[in-house]
Design a protein around this motif. Sequence first.
Motif, PDB file in Angstrom:
ATOM      1  N   GLN A 167     -27.078 -26.115   8.950  1.00 54.29           N
ATOM      2  CA  GLN A 167     -26.228 -26.980  10.232  1.00 54.29           C
ATOM      3  C   GLN A 167     -26.178 -25.292  11.258  1.00 54.29           C
ATOM      4  OE1 GLN A 167     -23.017 -27.641   9.063  1.00 54.29           O
ATOM      5  NE2 GLN A 167     -23.315 -29.228   8.056  1.00 54.29           N
ATOM      6  N   ALA A 168     -26.070 -23.878  10.828  1.00 58.99           N
ATOM      7  CA  ALA A 168     -26.789 -22.954  11.505  1.00 58.99           C
ATOM      8  C   ALA A 168     -27.790 -22.812  12.757  1.00 58.99           C
ATOM      9  CB  ALA A 168     -26.643 -21.403  10.784  1.00 58.99           C
ATOM     10  N   VAL A 169     -28.786 -23.288  11.802  1.00 56.88           N
ATOM     11  CA  VAL A 169     -30.238 -23.437  12.225  1.00 56.88           C
ATOM     12  C   VAL A 169     -30.014 -24.187  13.585  1.00 56.88           C
ATOM     13  CG1 VAL A 169     -32.674 -23.282  12.309  1.00 56.88           C
ATOM     14  CG2 VAL A 169     -31.494 -22.273  10.927  1.00 56.88           C
ATOM     15  N   LYS A 170     -29.301 -25.821  13.221  1.00 55.77           N
ATOM     16  CA  LYS A 170     -29.599 -26.859  14.215  1.00 55.77           C
ATOM     17  C   LYS A 170     -28.660 -26.699  15.134  1.00 55.77           C
ATOM     18  CE  LYS A 170     -28.834 -31.441  13.790  1.00 55.77           C
ATOM     19  NZ  LYS A 170     -28.300 -32.696  13.361  1.00 55.77           N
ATOM     20  N   TRP A 202     -30.597 -24.180  17.929  1.00 55.96           N
ATOM     21  CA  TRP A 202     -31.703 -24.667  18.291  1.00 55.96           C
ATOM     22  C   TRP A 202     -30.727 -25.869  19.726  1.00 55.96           C
ATOM     23  CZ3 TRP A 202     -32.501 -29.794  18.749  1.00 55.96           C
ATOM     24  CH2 TRP A 202     -34.304 -30.734  19.626  1.00 55.96           C
ATOM     25  N   LEU A 203     -29.834 -26.487  19.143  1.00 56.34           N
ATOM     26  CA  LEU A 203     -29.197 -27.178  20.430  1.00 56.34           C
ATOM     27  C   LEU A 203     -28.356 -26.913  21.789  1.00 56.34           C
ATOM     28  CD1 LEU A 203     -27.488 -29.877  18.125  1.00 56.34           C
ATOM     29  CD2 LEU A 203     -29.511 -30.776  19.754  1.00 56.34           C
ATOM     30  N   SER A 204     -27.520 -25.484  21.202  1.00 55.83           N
ATOM     31  CA  SER A 204     -27.570 -24.514  22.063  1.00 55.83           C
ATOM     32  C   SER A 204     -28.639 -23.992  22.954  1.00 55.83           C
ATOM     33  CB  SER A 204     -27.304 -23.257  21.368  1.00 55.83           C
ATOM     34  OG  SER A 204     -27.795 -22.355  20.822  1.00 55.83           O
ATOM     35  N   SER A 205     -29.663 -23.857  22.328  1.00 51.61           N
ATOM     36  CA  SER A 205     -31.035 -22.998  23.383  1.00 51.61           C
ATOM     37  C   SER A 205     -30.967 -23.879  24.380  1.00 51.61           C
ATOM     38  CB  SER A 205     -31.878 -22.563  22.928  1.00 51.61           C
ATOM     39  OG  SER A 205     -32.446 -23.371  21.636  1.00 51.61           O
ATOM     40  N   LYS A 206     -31.458 -25.524  24.215  1.00 52.72           N
ATOM     41  CA  LYS A 206     -31.839 -26.470  24.625  1.00 52.72           C
ATOM     42  C   LYS A 206     -30.921 -27.026  25.439  1.00 52.72           C
ATOM     43  CE  LYS A 206     -33.336 -30.758  23.890  1.00 52.72           C
ATOM     44  NZ  LYS A 206     -33.485 -32.621  22.953  1.00 52.72           N
ATOM     45  N   ARG A 207     -29.594 -26.715  26.198  1.00 54.78           N
ATOM     46  CA  ARG A 207     -29.006 -27.599  26.169  1.00 54.78           C
ATOM     47  C   ARG A 207     -29.014 -26.238  27.258  1.00 54.78           C
ATOM     48  NH1 ARG A 207     -25.556 -29.054  22.410  1.00 54.78           N
ATOM     49  NH2 ARG A 207     -24.311 -27.373  22.207  1.00 54.78           N
ATOM     50  N   SER A 208     -29.306 -24.386  27.532  1.00 50.61           N
ATOM     51  CA  SER A 208     -29.404 -24.031  28.327  1.00 50.61           C
ATOM     52  C   SER A 208     -31.033 -23.828  29.263  1.00 50.61           C
ATOM     53  CB  SER A 208     -29.041 -22.047  27.564  1.00 50.61           C
ATOM     54  OG  SER A 208     -30.256 -22.215  26.606  1.00 50.61           O
TER      55      SER A 208
END
Length: 451
Positions: free
Chosen positions: A424-427, A430-436
């Motif tokens: 869950q932490a890795v996911k 990854w979602l936060s980096s994609k939004r940035s």
Amino acid sequence: MEVIREEPRTGVDFSPEMFIDDEHPRQTSLFPGAVKRMAYSFDGHGKFSSREWDLQQLDGEGFSWFHVELPRSSQKLTAFAQYLIDVLCPPLKLQDILALVSNGPFCGTIDGALVFRVNSAGPPTSKFTQRISAIVRDNMVISVSLGRVARLDFSRMSSQSLLMEVPRIDPTFLGEVGDSHPGSLGTGGVAIHEHMLEFLLNMSHLEHADNAVPKGVGNLLVHIIDTHVEQLHDTVLHLETHLDDVERSLDTGVGATKKQMLDDRRFPKMHLDLQKLLQVIAHGDQVFPRVKDKCAGKAWCTSEDLAALEVLVARLRKLKENVGFIANRITAIQAGLDSWQAEQINRKLYYLSFLSVIFLPLSIVTGAFGMNVGGVPWTKQTDPTLVHGFRNVLIICAVIVMLLLAGFGVVPLYTYLVTRHKHQAVKAKWLSSKRSVRYRGSLRYPAYLRL
């Protein structure tokens, strides 16, 4: 009175004299159509022509080549010997035919002619069983093979494209596909069936080729051995391609695929086939160097022919090393499957042991309270007014089960929770980096260029 005993005769006599008459030589065939034959005449200057099958009438100049193709059918070795006697006798003698058809490696001289064979003793229907033998004389070469050998004959190639001979898909079908699926071929394109393309891609060379016409008996001998080595190379290549497909299916498949391969004993069968092929290659590695040595003193063998034979022997030894690598791959895959099977068995045994650990204390408790003796607690034998004995036994069993679950289930549960938290932490990262990345892209490009 003299009694003459006549031994019973079974089958067809192998004696060539029964077919030969000095005044009326044999012209008929006892087994018509049993084998395929081809005969060529060479003038020694790069030209050739087909000729009739007559081993006794040879051309005054040049040399001739007679080839017999034995069928790949479930027949005994005696049947093959009978076929060769039928087509090669006369002028060949019985010892010549036996030298051609017998199993195993051989290289020697019979009546001044060079005779060699590389015949494996496997079933003729198997593609891993290879047989090649020949009798080489000053003006004639007689060869025998099992099944068809690619590029062995000297048929002239057509100038048309290969697409003229490959079956294609109906243009009307292409039109329907093009209407329903955009981007596909239209009626003006050329499309070939998928299975036909796979067959053409697996071929290392064409079945028919415009071979160089031999100018001497030595060139023809090199050509026969070359096609044999090429056929062995094709067999190894097909086996290696099949092994790659099996490895790919193992990597992408599930447990059912591995179980099916274990049940079919696919890899042990592949290993046996590989051993048969390795036997043929080992026979060639034993025979062909001796052929080269015996050709060194012949008038029809040039230095170029000896050099070509040396190259073929080197290729055969390299092929032998490649077969050894494939055998190691098969052994490694089989070891991986055995390890997977042992892991599955151990997992099932672990579950069975876990159930045994749970029910063994319970069976001891129920067995103790089920004894038909006096003095058992919580029964009416000691206190007739006690009615909660069954409840007390159930409570004891429940406490035992909870203790066992706490002792054996804490570690797996903790491992599962920790692994889930990491995923869950890795996911989330990854979602936060994609939004940035999306946010920075929206600031960089104008509104009309944003997707």
